[in-house]
Design an enzyme around this catalytic site. Structure first.
Site, PDB file in Angstrom:
ATOM      1  CG  HIS A 184      -5.089  -6.078  12.766  1.00 43.75           C
ATOM      2  ND1 HIS A 184      -6.141  -5.635  13.538  1.00 43.75           N
ATOM      3  CD2 HIS A 184      -4.102  -5.166  12.920  1.00 43.75           C
ATOM      4  CE1 HIS A 184      -5.794  -4.492  14.127  1.00 43.75           C
ATOM      5  NE2 HIS A 184      -4.567  -4.197  13.771  1.00 43.75           N
ATOM      6  CD  GLU A 197      -3.284  -4.507   8.032  1.00 41.23           C
ATOM      7  OE1 GLU A 197      -2.832  -4.307   9.164  1.00 41.23           O
ATOM      8  OE2 GLU A 197      -3.831  -3.628   7.345  1.00 41.23           O
ATOM      9  CE  LYS A 198      -3.729 -15.083   5.485  1.00 44.88           C
ATOM     10  NZ  LYS A 198      -2.863 -14.130   4.740  1.00 44.88           N
ATOM     11  CD1 TRP A 213       0.355  -4.403  12.332  1.00 47.53           C
ATOM     12  CD2 TRP A 213       2.173  -3.678  13.416  1.00 47.53           C
ATOM     13  NE1 TRP A 213      -0.055  -3.464  13.256  1.00 47.53           N
ATOM     14  CE2 TRP A 213       1.039  -2.997  13.922  1.00 47.53           C
ATOM     15  CE3 TRP A 213       3.427  -3.383  13.941  1.00 47.53           C
ATOM     16  CZ2 TRP A 213       1.124  -2.048  14.936  1.00 47.53           C
ATOM     17  CZ3 TRP A 213       3.514  -2.432  14.958  1.00 47.53           C
ATOM     18  CH2 TRP A 213       2.365  -1.770  15.439  1.00 47.53           C
ATOM     19  NE  ARG A 272      -0.712  -0.129   4.888  1.00 47.14           N
ATOM     20  CZ  ARG A 272      -1.035   0.621   5.934  1.00 47.14           C
ATOM     21  NH1 ARG A 272      -2.015   1.474   5.851  1.00 47.14           N
ATOM     22  NH2 ARG A 272      -0.399   0.507   7.065  1.00 47.14           N
ATOM     23  CG  ASN A 321      -4.636   4.490   6.501  1.00 46.92           C
ATOM     24  OD1 ASN A 321      -5.306   4.663   7.516  1.00 46.92           O
ATOM     25  ND2 ASN A 321      -3.700   3.559   6.414  1.00 46.92           N
ATOM     26  CD  GLU A 322      -1.702   4.058  10.052  1.00 52.46           C
ATOM     27  OE1 GLU A 322      -0.900   3.318   9.455  1.00 52.46           O
ATOM     28  OE2 GLU A 322      -2.215   3.766  11.140  1.00 52.46           O
ATOM     29  CD  GLU A 332      -6.282   2.735  11.511  1.00 49.87           C
ATOM     30  OE1 GLU A 332      -5.348   1.969  11.835  1.00 49.87           O
ATOM     31  OE2 GLU A 332      -6.411   3.203  10.372  1.00 49.87           O
TER      32      GLU A 332
END
Ligand SMILES: [Zn+2]
Length: 676
Positions: free
Chosen positions: A359, A356-357, A316, A111, A149-150, A308
């Site tokens: 997470h 991110e599954k 991670w 990303r 985002n971020e 968040e």
């Protein structure tokens, strides 16, 4: 401009419905109602669906989701999806792919795969954001805009051809003429004098150390490029929907080094921050508190949004520890205690696929017959009872000086010791104050600090003349300043202030430093007990020692061992109506630092609860007292009178907080008779 909706505190998180079939989306609406979710962030990574081919926008699928959320009473924080440019876009414009400092052009598949300076990316961003804004300008579900985002994570600095072109433009605008740049960067060292702007490159990987002033400016420039990309979007959205606040979520106030959030916060209508526990770190709720205090501080004390955090494990870190029972509740309410008006999560439902599954989500893979879901539902109920907290403020008597430019400069190459670290000193002082139950703000060195009883500068390595003058005025007017070693050393170009160290602070501290004596790894020194104070003990120090020569300051403690034995280690300088303290080493362990800090707080009259166990976190926000018990035993807290918000029980002067629990008391003012 804080979002008007939802009323009360916002509860929810990132919602990624494009990952799920229709029957799951129908269940989502019912589950959101059960949990009391009232705000979701939507569309953050949906560019590929919103614009499946260049210039062809498709919002039909999203209309349906916004309508369903609106019908369920859930407001939407609508995201611009620019952190995830689609495959077709990158294939058509491969020049947007960022280049690392080592010269590697990254590929597609992660990303943030586009450079903020790339013209094609900026043009596509502007077209898409305008289309999105025009389509949803009147949709009743939309309560606010969430840009990108971020920023800064994972993409901080880019070294591509577009970045270098923009960098040269930035340098021309900043320095006007080349001789000013040569002076600022000290290019006579190693014979680096530039004779034409076109000779200046980005500070790429080099077989030795690159000019530190060049690197420092590149950090400023790179952060500014992301801000330009943000402002491009914000300006379009403000034009289309002036009634809606615009934000972007910070990639963690304390843990994203590349963003200067003092500068960013000015560009946002409401500050939004992400925080993830460092799962394996003991007492990691202290890092959480620091992150929240810094978010509130960059927001200028105004309420901010926790955009968040996680319901359970993240995916991670080396070992992604699950949260223990009650931990998510403690984490969430600690953010609220420190000024957040929202408790939002990544993400609503744990993903089945993708990076991110593993997470956690509010709805875990285990489903709703799980401890985690029951905690989510309970948290929703807690937050409804806390609606009255919204908009109220936290007051602090102590401030820590935090400057991202100093952070960047201090951690460049070739400092006197590899053990010099911005975060190491900042964390040490923050933790000592946290354990003393002192709520702190963070301040920029040039900010108005006149309202604080004590200001601590743990790592002000880079300090401008203006910043130093501000600290000087603060002390002269009656303030109490504590400065740690290796502060006030360089100016904004990483050039040493003229004369002996610490050039910017010599007069204020009433001393100079003749020579640095950094210590070997594991070597310790000793700070002698105070000769005139009964009961003080000698304290060990590490990392640093130096030869301090007083010039007005008096020695509170001398070094009793090490390279500077017999010379000052901790000094005090009375100046005007105030006092400036200086500490020339790093006390070993939190207790030693607190032994030095406590008398400074007392001298300045800082109020704080006494006799509480360290693990009981106590924060006042408006009329509410938040009591978070991080320990395994119940704690009784004296001096709290009011009504306990979660159970309605009245407490008269004392309240007991169960092990691992959170109690919030809405205080009632005591009558004159009680006060006497
Ligand atoms: Zn670039």
């Amino acid at each position: 401009m804080y979002p008007e909706r939802p009323a009360g505190l916002a509860f929810g998180g990132d919602y990624n419905p494009e990952q799920w079939p229709r029957e799951v989306l129908e269940e989502d609406a019912a589950l959101m109602r059960e949990a009391g979710v009232n705000l979701v962030s939507l569309g953050m990574f949906s560019w590929a669906l919103m614009e499946p081919a260049e210039g062809h926008y498709d919002f039909g699928w999203l209309d349906e989701i916004l309508d369903r959320l609106h019908a369920a009473g859930v407001a939407v924080d609508l995201a611009t999806p620019t952190a995830a440019p689609p495959a077709w876009f990158v294939a058509a414009h491969p020049d947007v792919l960022p280049v690392t400092r080592e010269g590697v052009r990254i590929g597609f598949g992660g990303r943030q795969s586009a450079c903020s300076s790339a013209p094609a990316f900026r043009e596509a961003t502007a077209r898409l954001v305008r289309a999105l804004g025009e389509h949803y300008r009147d949709h009743p579900a939309v309560a606010m805009w969430h840009v990108h985002n971020e920023y800064g994570a994972p993409l901080g600095e880019c070294y591509c051809e577009h970045s270098v072109a923009a960098w040269r433009g930035w340098l021309r605008a900043t320095y006007q003429d080349l001789s000013a740049l040569n002076d600022a960067w000290g290019t006579t060292f190693w014979g680096q004098t530039y004779t034409d702007w076109s000779q200046i490159d980005a500070p790429r990987f080099n077989h030795t150390v690159v000019n530190p002033a060049q690197r420092l400016d590149y950090a400023r420039f790179s952060d500014g490029q992301h801000r330009e990309h943000y402002a491009l979007q914000r300006d379009i959205l403000r034009e289309l929907t002036p009634h809606l606040p615009v934000t972007t979520n910070f990639a963690g106030t304390v843990n994203c080094k590349s963003t200067d959030l003092w500068q960013w916060a000015r560009e946002l209508d409401v500050v939004a921050n992400d925080h993830y526990l460092r799962a394996e770190q003991p007492d990691n709720h202290i890092d959480l508190a620091m992150s929240a205090d810094l978010a509130r501080s960059v927001a200028g004390g105004a309420p901010w949004m926790l955009m968040e955090h996680s319901a359970g494990a993240v995916n991670w870190q080396p070992r992604n520890l699950a949260k223990r029972p009650g931990e998510m509740r403690r984490n969430s309410l600690a953010h609220v205690a420190r000024g957040s008006d929202s408790v939002l999560f990544f993400q609503w439902r744990a993903s089945r696929f993708g990076a991110e599954k593993f997470h956690s989500g509010l709805v875990p893979h285990a489903g709703t017959d799980s401890g985690q879901w029951r905690e989510v539902v309970r948290l929703g109920a807690d937050l409804r009872r806390l609606a009255g907290v919204r908009g109220s403020r936290v007051r602090a008597e102590v401030a820590l000086v935090w400057d991202w430019e100093s952070y960047w400069a201090l951690e460049l190459d070739w400092r006197p010791s590899v053990d010099l670290s911005f975060r190491e000193r900042m964390d040490a002082f923050y933790e000592a104050l946290w354990r003393e139950h002192v709520t702190v703000d963070f301040v920029h060195p040039s900010a108005d600090i006149s309202g604080y009883r004590v200001v601590v500068a743990p790592s002000a390595y880079l300090l401008t003349e203006a910043g130093a003058k501000n600290l000087h005025r603060y002390v002269e007017a009656g303030g109490h300043l504590l400065v740690s070693y290796f502060s006030g050393i360089v100016d904004e170009h990483d050039a040493i202030h003229p004369g002996p160290h610490p050039g910017a602070l010599r007069e204020l501290l009433g001393l100079s430093v003749e020579e640095f004596h950094p210590l070997r790894q594991d070597e310790t020194v000793l700070l002698a007990a105070e000769p005139d104070a009964a009961g003080t003990e000698a304290l060990p120090g590490r990392i640093w020692s130096e030869r301090v020569r007083p010039a007005g300051a008096v020695t509170v403690r001398a070094f009793a061992a090490g390279p500077d034995a017999g010379h000052p280690a901790f000094t005090r300088h009375d100046l005007g109506a105030g006092t400036a303290w200086y500490l020339a080493t790093a006390p070993v362990g939190g207790r030693a630092l607190r032994d030095l800090l406590g008398p400074v707080l007392d001298h300045a009259g800082v109020s704080r609860p006494r006799g509480l166990p360290e693990h009981l976190e106590l924060v006042r926000r408006g009329r509410h007292v938040f009591l978070v018990n991080h320990g395994d035993e119940p704690v009784t807290v004296e001096g709290v009178t009011g009504v306990s918000v979660f159970d309605g029980v009245r407490c008269d002067g004392r309240v007991t907080v169960a092990a691992g629990a959170v109690t919030v008391v809405e205080e009632t003012p005591r009558t004159e008779g009680e006060r006497a």
